[in-house]
Design a protein around this motif. Structure first.
Motif, PDB file in Angstrom:
ATOM      1  N   HIS A  30      -9.569  15.193   4.483  1.00 30.31           N
ATOM      2  CA  HIS A  30      -9.652  16.357   3.472  1.00 30.31           C
ATOM      3  C   HIS A  30      -8.681  17.372   3.463  1.00 30.31           C
ATOM      4  O   HIS A  30      -8.356  17.820   2.502  1.00 30.31           O
TER       5      HIS A  30
ATOM      6  N   ASN B 246     -17.053  22.327  -0.431  1.00 36.23           N
ATOM      7  CA  ASN B 246     -15.781  21.956   0.550  1.00 36.23           C
ATOM      8  C   ASN B 246     -16.189  21.668   1.848  1.00 36.23           C
ATOM      9  O   ASN B 246     -15.718  20.503   2.275  1.00 36.23           O
TER      10      ASN B 246
ATOM     11  N   HIS C 290     -21.199  26.928  -3.106  1.00 34.62           N
ATOM     12  CA  HIS C 290     -20.412  27.237  -1.918  1.00 34.62           C
ATOM     13  C   HIS C 290     -20.339  26.112  -0.710  1.00 34.62           C
ATOM     14  O   HIS C 290     -19.612  26.274  -0.034  1.00 34.62           O
TER      15      HIS C 290
ATOM     16  N   GLU D 143     -20.166  27.615   2.879  1.00 31.52           N
ATOM     17  CA  GLU D 143     -19.078  26.674   3.199  1.00 31.52           C
ATOM     18  C   GLU D 143     -18.983  26.254   4.690  1.00 31.52           C
ATOM     19  O   GLU D 143     -19.031  25.058   5.353  1.00 31.52           O
TER      20      GLU D 143
ATOM     21  N   SER E 159      -9.405  18.264  10.414  1.00 34.23           N
ATOM     22  CA  SER E 159      -9.491  17.858   8.955  1.00 34.23           C
ATOM     23  C   SER E 159      -8.283  17.014   8.509  1.00 34.23           C
ATOM     24  O   SER E 159      -7.175  17.374   7.847  1.00 34.23           O
TER      25      SER E 159
ATOM     26  N   THR F 290      -8.400  20.396   4.760  1.00 36.55           N
ATOM     27  CA  THR F 290      -8.778  21.699   4.373  1.00 36.55           C
ATOM     28  C   THR F 290      -8.284  22.788   5.490  1.00 36.55           C
ATOM     29  O   THR F 290      -8.118  22.278   6.420  1.00 36.55           O
TER      30      THR F 290
ATOM     31  N   PHE G 147     -17.606  17.876   1.164  1.00 34.40           N
ATOM     32  CA  PHE G 147     -16.476  16.954   1.058  1.00 34.40           C
ATOM     33  C   PHE G 147     -15.871  16.716   2.334  1.00 34.40           C
ATOM     34  O   PHE G 147     -15.467  15.552   2.641  1.00 34.40           O
ATOM     35  N   GLU G 148     -15.593  17.760   3.316  1.00 31.71           N
ATOM     36  CA  GLU G 148     -15.042  17.437   4.647  1.00 31.71           C
ATOM     37  C   GLU G 148     -15.677  16.822   5.392  1.00 31.71           C
ATOM     38  O   GLU G 148     -15.248  15.404   5.956  1.00 31.71           O
TER      39      GLU G 148
ATOM     40  N   ASN H 137     -11.587  24.824   8.929  1.00 34.71           N
ATOM     41  CA  ASN H 137     -12.870  23.753   9.327  1.00 34.71           C
ATOM     42  C   ASN H 137     -13.222  24.055  10.572  1.00 34.71           C
ATOM     43  O   ASN H 137     -14.150  23.799  11.071  1.00 34.71           O
TER      44      ASN H 137
END
Length: 570
Positions: free
Chosen positions: A403, A81, A78, A49, A400, A405, A84-85, A408
């Protein structure tokens, strides 16, 4: 004959990639061996990630292709995320997602999964290399899509495919053509007619206006219009802009909200701002965007035009009358000055034993380099970045916002530090975000990435706690029992400082910023800190009061007194 793995690496280099983030293993061993024999640098992270977030940070700040690669099954999962970010930020990232050998596909083999179903929902390109002779062509298409569409591209490769030979007969290569898009003349005439008839116009600029600031300012001057902006466009819109009045939304300020409410027309330029409640009625909203599917997506609009912001304004300006009534602009500017006074008022501490995060951020703003790169964790740190750091045209910001999150900030800062070794890179990390992906502090040391990590250590998931209280709930399950992060830094081979008194902050921060290599500044900040919206609604006050009643009845009177003192009475 050339191996597929070598073709992939060669094509990535030709597309401008400089490094690949990931963890080695089984199905990508032949790929990483090809990387070892090339000019592509492998950056060995401890969690995939982090690799996805770091590649996204690198790609976002440079605008060039960044690469990450994962083994089959859990290795690739893994990455999800971080990918996607990065995609939501428009970062041109290419993920090499490996799968089990082709002979085992479809048989429920250990670690097999359908990569396409996972990544096609958030990517600009997602495809298998199904034959060795496709290798260069598929990777070229993926890199071209990532660079020209702005987002993540995924190339799925079975582990045994990397070992295959290919003739590689055709010279496929990446192209990055540029174009200008603007509305047709009839639509521009109709837009000009509406703007000329309106008494009060407020411009609302998003990330799509990042390359059009001169045109935006010229339009504001012509219309005597204030410019509000989205959070993502802070670094581009605010510097040296007399028409800037800040942001709208929950993270915004009063001037921006009032300028939108008072306007006859809210002209949205290159923004896909998601929160409908901050838009005025349909007849007031006019939207210009390069993507037709974005028109009217967030709120009903009275008029929608498709075009790039800069070329559209260039074609529009001569059609507009010069407005001479500046009362709307003057009112917005006056309120913006008041908003700034409020922010500046939080730059000092009356009680050195109580360190407010705003004070910490103002100190950082003053001491950090003029061309520093800042990242911030989703949650409270992103608020402090957006409200209290100065955008001067040289500084860069990433948090972020799409997204949403956790964790980050310092991985994205790793990507920035790798791409810009001579610049100061600062991660504004929450204690929750830091502890979520803490293992890659070891990567900072191993890869010698000189990221400076500021930890807002309030012992809680502060933004979640605030959300619970505003809804009238008792905060629950938000407490964090943290280590001494300065001592943890030293154990990991980093330098560390810890601040528990405001009087010690400036000295520690100065030393931390000047330190060679990666370093952590652990600041114990006030836990009872609300993120105040630009306009407090009656329902929010009532809900917060309800929290106070519940807290008192639960024996938590001290917290209520602290909350009132620190957020409403200072």
């Amino acid at each position: 004959m050339t191996k597929v793995s070598d073709i992939i690496v060669e094509t990535l280099l030709q597309a401008g990639a400089k490094r690949c983030w990931g963890i080695v293993g089984d199905t990508i061993n032949h790929f990483t061996d090809a990387v070892r024999r090339s000019d592509l640098k492998w950056v060995h992270v401890r969690h995939e990630e982090v690799g996805g977030l770091a590649a996204g940070g690198e790609a976002y700040f440079t605008g060039e292709l960044a690469v990450c690669a994962g083994t089959c099954g859990p290795g690739t999962l893994h990455f999800v995320n971080g990918i996607f970010e990065s995609h939501r930020n428009g970062a041109p990232v290419l993920l090499i997602a490996s799968d089990v050998a082709r002979v085992e596909t479809g048989l429920g083999f250990p670690q097999e999964l359908d990569q396409r179903k996972i990544y096609e929902q958030y990517s600009v390109f997602c495809e298998y290399i199904s034959h060795p002779d496709q290798a260069r062509r598929i990777v070229v298409q993926a890199a071209q899509a990532a660079l020209t569409k702005g987002g993540v591209a995924v190339v799925i490769v079975n582990g045994d495919m990397f070992e295959e030979d290919t003739k590689d007969a055709l010279p496929w290569s990446v192209h990055r053509p540029k174009s200008h898009l603007r509305p047709v003349d009839e639509e521009l005439d109709a837009l000009a007619e509406r703007l000329n008839a309106a008494e009060k116009v407020t411009l609302y600029a998003g990330i799509g206006a990042r390359d059009a600031k001169p045109q935006l300012v010229a339009l504001a001057e012509k219309l005597a219009a204030p410019i509000a902006h989205t959070s993502r466009s802070k670094e581009f819109i605010e510097p040296e802009n007399d028409y800037n009045i800040g942001m709208i939304g929950i993270l915004g300020n009063k001037a921006g909200v009032e300028a939108v409410d008072a306007a006859d027309i809210m002209l949205c330029l290159g923004t896909d701002f998601a929160y409908t409640q901050f838009y005025p009625g349909q007849d007031k909203v006019i939207q210009i965007d390069h993507d037709p599917t974005h028109i009217g997506r967030r709120a009903p609009v009275g008029m929608g035009l498709v075009g790039d912001v800069g070329p559209t304004i260039d074609a529009l300006l001569d059609r507009l009358d010069q407005k001479t009534d500046t009362s709307h602009l003057d009112a917005a500017r006056k309120q913006w000055k008041e908003d700034l006074k409020g922010y500046v008022g939080e730059a000092e501490e009356s009680d050195p034993t109580l360190i407010h995060p705003q004070f910490v951020t103002h100190t950082l703003d003053r001491l950090a380099a003029q061309d520093a790169i800042f990242t911030a964790d989703g949650g409270s740190p992103m608020v402090w970045l957006l409200r209290h750091l100065t955008a001067n045209g040289e500084r860069r910001f990433l948090t972020s916002l799409l997204h949403g999150t956790m964790a980050n900030a310092y991985p994205q800062a790793m990507g920035a530090a790798a791409a810009y070794p001579g610049r100061q890179v600062i991660s504004m990390s929450g204690d929750g975000g830091m502890t979520m992906l803490m293992g890659d502090l070891l990567t900072l040391k191993q890869e010698n990435l000189p990221v400076k990590i500021l930890i807002y250590n309030n012992g809680s998931l502060g933004f979640v706690e605030m959300e619970q209280r505003v809804e009238g709930l008792l905060d629950a399950y938000t407490d964090l029992e943290n280590p001494n992060f300065a001592k943890l830094a030293e154990v990991c081979g980093l330098k560390g400082w810890r601040v528990e008194n405001a009087d010690d902050l400036e000295t520690a921060m100065t030393e931390w910023l000047a330190a060679d290599g990666p370093a952590i500044l652990d600041v114990c900040t006030n836990e009872m800190e609300l993120v105040m919206p630009p306009k407090v609604e009656a329902g929010q006050v009532a809900s917060t009061a309800l929290f106070g009643i519940k807290a008192v009845l639960s024996g938590r009177t001290r917290e209520v007194v602290s909350l009132l003192r620190d957020n409403f009475l200072r």
